[in-house]
Structure formats: structure tokens, C-alpha cells
Design a protein around this motif. Structure first.
Motif, PDB file in Angstrom:
ATOM      1  N   CYS A   1      20.277 -40.671  11.763  1.00 53.52           N
ATOM      2  CA  CYS A   1      21.052 -39.432  12.481  1.00 53.52           C
ATOM      3  C   CYS A   1      21.685 -39.440  14.167  1.00 53.52           C
ATOM      4  O   CYS A   1      22.247 -38.459  13.194  1.00 53.52           O
TER       5      CYS A   1
ATOM      6  N   CYS B   1      21.669 -43.658  17.196  1.00 52.66           N
ATOM      7  CA  CYS B   1      20.925 -44.056  16.296  1.00 52.66           C
ATOM      8  C   CYS B   1      21.700 -43.961  14.605  1.00 52.66           C
ATOM      9  O   CYS B   1      22.258 -43.679  14.139  1.00 52.66           O
TER      10      CYS B   1
ATOM     11  N   CYS C   1      13.651 -39.863  13.914  1.00 46.86           N
ATOM     12  CA  CYS C   1      13.121 -39.909  12.729  1.00 46.86           C
ATOM     13  C   CYS C   1      12.763 -41.871  12.725  1.00 46.86           C
ATOM     14  O   CYS C   1      12.137 -41.468  11.558  1.00 46.86           O
TER      15      CYS C   1
ATOM     16  N   CYS D   1      14.004 -45.372  17.492  1.00 44.88           N
ATOM     17  CA  CYS D   1      14.878 -43.552  17.778  1.00 44.88           C
ATOM     18  C   CYS D   1      13.582 -42.309  17.608  1.00 44.88           C
ATOM     19  O   CYS D   1      12.723 -42.381  16.854  1.00 44.88           O
TER      20      CYS D   1
HETATM   21 ZN   LIG Z   1      17.354 -41.537  13.522  1.00 49.38          ZN
END
Ligand SMILES: [Zn+2]
Lengths: 150, 344
Positions: free
Chosen positions: A133, A130, A108, A105
Motif C-alpha cells: 500500500c 510497504c 495493511c 505495515c
Molecule cells: Zn501496507
């Protein structure tokens, strides 16, 4: 050593999940014994962490022994996918529907193996969201090394 | 026209010819050569190479991208005819894997180094690459110029003085134990699954080759090569294999040495050429499948180093880049460094 779990699939076929390293000891006898002639066999391969040079031969032999049954491979792991790009006839006539490949990701930083269709460019056209997030994930590899590109 | 000036305030241990028109390659190769005390004679193309006095030139670095349409072996031939007897380093970014491996039949080619980012064959509009890794190239050249006649283990590819672990492998059982201890280190470092897989492949295949392919009888015949590898073996004391490994956070290095020195350029070339013609990569039942293991190791490693002195030892070392993402490691490609027959 691999572990194989076998059960029925919903369309009257046989479903087996293979976990571990495919090496010289891999025979898949459990699957070969239980699969009836002509029965569709679905193999889930996301648990295959590695294939050795001797495992390449053993896997090829196993696929040949499945004969003219319809064989479907689901969620092949990065180990299997990468090996297939180097040894294209490894999986015989089996149809690969999906591959579970490494994604990261960009937002994050989470790293996850995610399932995408086993088709050219799927790492970008089917990039997963993801699970942390929701951002669109980046493929942590190159399509040429894991997906069909012809 | 400017004169070629080779004045230098630094003590140099000879000079190297560098044929490239790629700025990042000039910079990185010059840094690598500088690190081992070699001055650079730069040429933009093979037509512009400068004559050097006998014995002055230690190495030629040829960037195959000086002419991406030329036959790579023809470029190497041009260079080796101009500088006879001088070892050649080839580097490339355009169709790097295919074009670099195509130069292996030439015995003057001792080092194959991909440009960073040039390994995976992406469409030309997505293509972008840097020069070759200068640190890795400097280490490779230092080993070549040192002309060592003994196995060096994992140490040269780790931060200087970094510790390594050693294991003697004398049986199939020992091999399993050794592989397990290598993988315990990889797991403790929390490396990603793909990095762990590459380390496992390289370690296992190097050990299998050393146990089954290397042992020779007095007549030089391979004694274990025809054995079914599903049968466990036990090696006599003088046949045992030494594994050395370590990880300094940048590189995970696995090095395997046997006591035979039977590995030669021909078998390496046959094995790696399978990568260019995958239909041929089919092993026979129970056997190694003629070099499939070496091919898989090369595919798994970012550097593969083969050092052999016939009758004394073969040492094959695999270096896996572990800092950064899986994608970063893949983009570095696989360099090959050959130290065979006692030559540079
Ligand atoms: Zn993420």
C-alpha cells in the motif's frame, strides 16, 4: 546445513550467498577455496535463518580464515544481526553494509523482511515503504537488538 | 498513621512482602500472589518493610526500581537481612536486564521477572513500562509452593490441560529428528521467521546441553563435556533425554529433562553474565564454549525455567511468547525461574 552459491562480483571480487542454518557443520570451504589472496569477498547473508552456539564458533573461524581480504557483508539476516548484538566480535573485521530485518505495515498489516543500511537508528530513519500500500512501515523489533547502537 | 490490617475473608496460604512504589507493579504482583492464595504486605521502600512472624512470610517481591541508583545486590541484601531465609523475586523496569542479572549471585534470588516493556534499554525519554506479567508470575510461584520433586514438562506454561508432545532423545540423530518435529509445529502455526528462530535456538541448545553437558559418571565427572560436538553421540538407555513441547497460541513451550541434576546456580550465573559482557562470549573450537548455549536460550526465551534435583534430574524449560508481534515478544524480556537444590 547451509547452501552456498558462489559467483563473481562486478568489481573483480568473489560473491557468495549463504542460505540455511549455521551450525557445527559450517566450514565455508567452497568460499575459502575459490577466494584468491587479496580478493575482495562479498557475502550475502539474508538466507541465514539461525546460528547455533556451535555455529557461532564455526562462523568466527570462517571469518578468521578469510584473513586480510576485504570482506563485505550484505543484507545480514535478523538471525545474524541479533547474534552480533550479543557477540560483537562474531564477524571479525568484516564491514556490514545492510541488514534485512522484519517490518510490519501499520496500514495493511503486511509483514516483510526489508533491507536497510546497517547503521544506528536506520529502522526509523530508513523505514521502508510497504510494497502493498506504500505506507511507511514499522520496525517489528527494537534497534538495540538488531542494529549497532554505540 | 494507619494500622496495617491483614484481615481477609479468603483462606490464605501465608503472606508475601511486596516492596514497590510502582502502581502497575503493585496491582500485577498482588494479582499473582492472590492467585496462589498469598496475602500482600506492601511497603513503598525497603525502609518501610514490616516485620512478619516466623514462617508467615512465603516470599518477598522486590522491585529494584524503588531505588534505580542503588546497587541491586545491596537492595537484595537489605531485604534478605530483614527477612532471613525467605525466597526473593526481583523485578525491574529501569535498565532491567543489567540490574536483574546483577542479583543472580545472591542465593535468595529465585525468580527474576522483568516489567513488561522494560527489557530493551531504550533512552529514558522513550522508556515506558507496565508491571511484570501476573499470569507468568503466578505460574512460577505455584510451582515453587508445590515443591514438586519431578520434572513437569511443558504443561505448567500452557493453558491447563493442553496437550503436549513427547520425544525421547538418545542420539545426535534423534536430536535432529526431534528438532525437526518441533519446527514442523512452529511452521504449521505460521509463526514469523524471528519467532521460529527463537524456538529453534532454544530447542537445539537445550538438547545439546542435555546430551553433551549433563551426563555424569559415578564419580560425578562430566563424561561427554570434552567431546567435540561435531562428533555424533549415542546415549545409553539410562542417559536418554526427554523432550516435551506444545503451543497453546500464547506460549510455545519447549522442555528438556535429563537424569543427572548437575545444573547449578553457579553455572547458570556464569552463562547469563556473558550477556552483560559480550566480549567473553567466545566458545572454544568444537565445544559448547562454557554455557554459550544457555545464554543463547535465555536470550531467545521469554521465560527460562531451571529445575534440578542433584542425582535425579535437571529440567530446563524455555517459554517463547508467540501471540502478537516480534516486537511485543522482545519487549517482554526474559524472566528466569530457579528451582534448584530442592529449595523453593
Ligand atoms: Zn501496507
Amino acid at each position: 546445513m547451509v547452501k552456498i552459491e558462489i559467483g563473481p562480483s562486478d568489481n573483480g571480487g568473489l560473491r557468495a550467498s549463504v542460505v540455511g542454518k549455521i551450525d557445527e557443520n559450517f566450514e565455508g570451504q567452497e568460499v575459502l577455496k575459490q577466494a584468491r589472496p587479496g580478493q575482495r569477498v562479498t557475502l550475502r547473508l539474508d538466507g541465514v535463518r539461525s546460528i547455533s552456539s556451535l555455529g557461532v564458533r564455526a562462523l568466527e573461524h570462517f571469518m578468521q580464515q578469510l584473513g586480510d581480504r576485504e570482506v563485505v557483508l550484505e543484507d545480514i539476516s535478523a538471525a545474524v544481526a541479533n547474534q552480533v548484538t550479543m557477540i560483537p566480535n562474531l564477524l571479525g573485521r568484516a564491514t556490514v553494509t545492510s541488514a534485512k530485518l522484519p517490518f510490519v505495515c501499520p496500514s495493511c498489516g503486511v509483514e516483510e523482511a526489508r533491507s536497510i543500511p546497517y547503521v544506528r537508528d536506520a529502522a526509523t530513519t530508513h523505514a521502508p515503504a510497504c510494497s502493498g500500500c506504500g505506507a511507511k512501515m514499522d520496525f517489528d523489533g527494537f534497534s538495540e537488538e538488531y542494529l549497532p547502537h554505540a | 498513621m494507619a494500622l496495617l490490617s491483614t484481615d481477609s475473608p479468603l483462606p490464605l496460604h501465608g503472606r508475601g512482602a511486596v516492596v514497590t512504589r510502582h502502581p502497575a507493579t503493585i496491582r500485577r504482583v498482588a494479582q499473582a500472589l492472590g492467585a496462589v492464595g498469598i496475602g500482600v504486605n506492601h511497603a513503598l521502600s525497603t525502609d518501610q518493610m514490616q516485620k512478619a512472624s516466623v514462617g508467615q512470610l512465603r516470599v518477598v517481591v522486590l522491585d529494584l526500581d524503588v531505588d534505580p541508583d542503588a546497587d541491586p545486590l545491596a537492595l537484595v541484601r537489605q531485604v534478605s537481612e530483614f527477612y532471613p531465609g525467605v525466597p526473593v523475586v526481583v523485578c525491574a523496569g529501569v535498565h532491567a536486564k543489567k540490574r536483574l542479572l546483577a542479583t543472580l549471585p545472591s542465593p535468595v534470588v529465585r525468580h527474576i521477572v522483568p516489567k513488561l516493556g522494560g527489557w530493551v534499554d531504550v533512552p529514558s525519554e522513550q522508556r515506558s513500562f507496565d508491571g511484570p506479567d501476573e499470569q507468568d508470575l503466578a505460574v512460577a510461584l505455584r510451582r515453587a509452593f508445590a515443591d514438586e520433586a519431578s520434572p513437569l514438562g511443558a504443561q505448567p506454561y500452557l493453558i491447563q490441560g493442553f496437550s503436549t508432545t513427547e520425544a525421547i532423545v538418545g542420539s545426535t540423530e534423534d536430536k535432529e529428528r526431534a528438532l525437526e518435529s518441533v519446527m514442523q509445529l512452529a511452521a504449521a502455526l505460521e509463526l514469523s521467521d524471528e519467532k521460529k528462530r527463537r524456538i529453534e535456538v532454544a530447542t537445539e541448545e537445550l538438547l545439546l546441553n542435555a546430551i553433551y553437558d549433563a551426563p555424569r559418571d559415578e564419580a560425578g565427572e562430566a563424561t561427554h563435556a570434552k567431546l567435540d560436538r561435531r562428533n555424533p553421540v549415542k546415549l545409553a538407555g539410562d542417559q536418554q533425554v526427554k523432550l516435551r513441547y506444545g503451543c497453546d497460541g500464547r506460549n510455545f513451550v519447549v522442555s528438556v529433562a535429563d537424569r543427572y541434576g548437575a545444573l547449578d546456580r553457579g553455572s547458570i550465573q556464569r552463562s547469563l553474565s556473558k550477556l552483560l559482557d559480550p566480549q567473553r562470549a567466545r566458545p572454544a573450537p568444537g565445544t559448547s564454549g562454557a554455557g554459550l548455549g544457555l545464554m543463547l536460550t535465555y536470550g531467545a526465551a521469554n521465560q527460562l525455567i531451571a529445575h534440578a534435583v542433584p542425582g535425579r534430574f535437571t529440567e530446563v524449560t524455555a517459554v517463547m511468547h508467540v501471540s502478537g508481534s516480534n516486537r511485543t515478544a522482545l519487549a517482554r524480556g526474559s524472566a528466569l525461574h530457579l528451582y534448584l537444590d530442592g529449595a523453593l
